[in-house]
Enzyme design. Structure first.
Site, PDB file in Angstrom:
ATOM      1  CB  CYS A  90      -0.887  -0.007   1.241  1.00 48.06           C
ATOM      2  SG  CYS A  90      -1.966   1.433   1.325  1.00 48.06           S
ATOM      3  CG  LEU A  91       4.476   3.439  -1.881  1.00 48.83           C
ATOM      4  CD1 LEU A  91       4.769   4.123  -0.556  1.00 48.83           C
ATOM      5  CD2 LEU A  91       5.746   2.745  -2.381  1.00 48.83           C
TER       6      LEU A  91
END
Length: 187
Positions: A90-91
């Site tokens: 999750c970036l």
């Protein structure tokens, strides 16, 4: 419309992957395909991830660099923004704010090291890691280091790459054994 950027996309994929291949990163193409490969990634120094080695699976969509790459950790990592089971990341810079100005080198030299250095526990994929980081940072660091020792060794990274192939071989083996068991019960 499709043809407008399929050729430049292909060229860009080749350029970015060649840059990565010529860098210090160890890159293994899957079936000589420039759109799917593994990169050996080391935990940044001065973090609890230091000394860790991960195998990162990368897939580049046909629309790359206009569409972001898909990135996943193959061996386990304990981090608020990385799903422990799937390894997905999750970036924002990969998921929402990706720009064609970025390339593969940015991901391994900037984005992933920054993610490991500065986890964001308020947007977790791993709730346990996020809660531990917010409530007990020292315990979080200790658990990260424990994961590094157990799952992020060079051997673990090598084994992680072969994990999928082994699973396929196991499936084939179980099919063979189930056939011979059926024949044995019939006779």
């Amino acid at each position: 419309m499709w043809h407008i950027y399929s050729a430049p996309s292909k060229r860009r994929i080749e350029t970015d992957v060649m840059k990565l291949l010529m860098s210090d990163y160890e890159v293994n193409l899957v079936n000589d395909n420039m759109q799917e490969f593994y990169v050996r990634f080391y935990g940044p120094a001065e973090t609890p991830f230091a000394g860790g080695v991960w195998k990162i699976h990368v897939e580049l969509p046909d629309q790359y660099p206009f569409k972001s790459p898909s990135i996943g950790f193959m061996n386990k990592i304990f981090h608020p923004n990385i799903d422990e089971l799937s390894g997905s990341v999750c970036l924002d810079v990969i998921n929402q704010t990706w720009s064609p100005m970025f390339d593969m080198i940015n991901i391994f030299e900037v984005f992933l090291p920054q993610l490991l250095r500065y986890p964001n526990p308020s947007d977790p994929l791993n709730g346990e890691a996020a809660a531990l980081l917010m409530r007990h940072p020292k315990e979080y660091d200790a658990k990260v280091k424990e994961y590094v020792q157990r799952f992020a060794t060079k051997e673990a990274a090598d084994a992680a790459a072969g994990k999928e192939e082994e699973d396929e071989e196991d499936d084939e083996m179980s099919e063979v054994s189930s056939i011979s068991e059926e024949e044995a019960t019939e006779s």
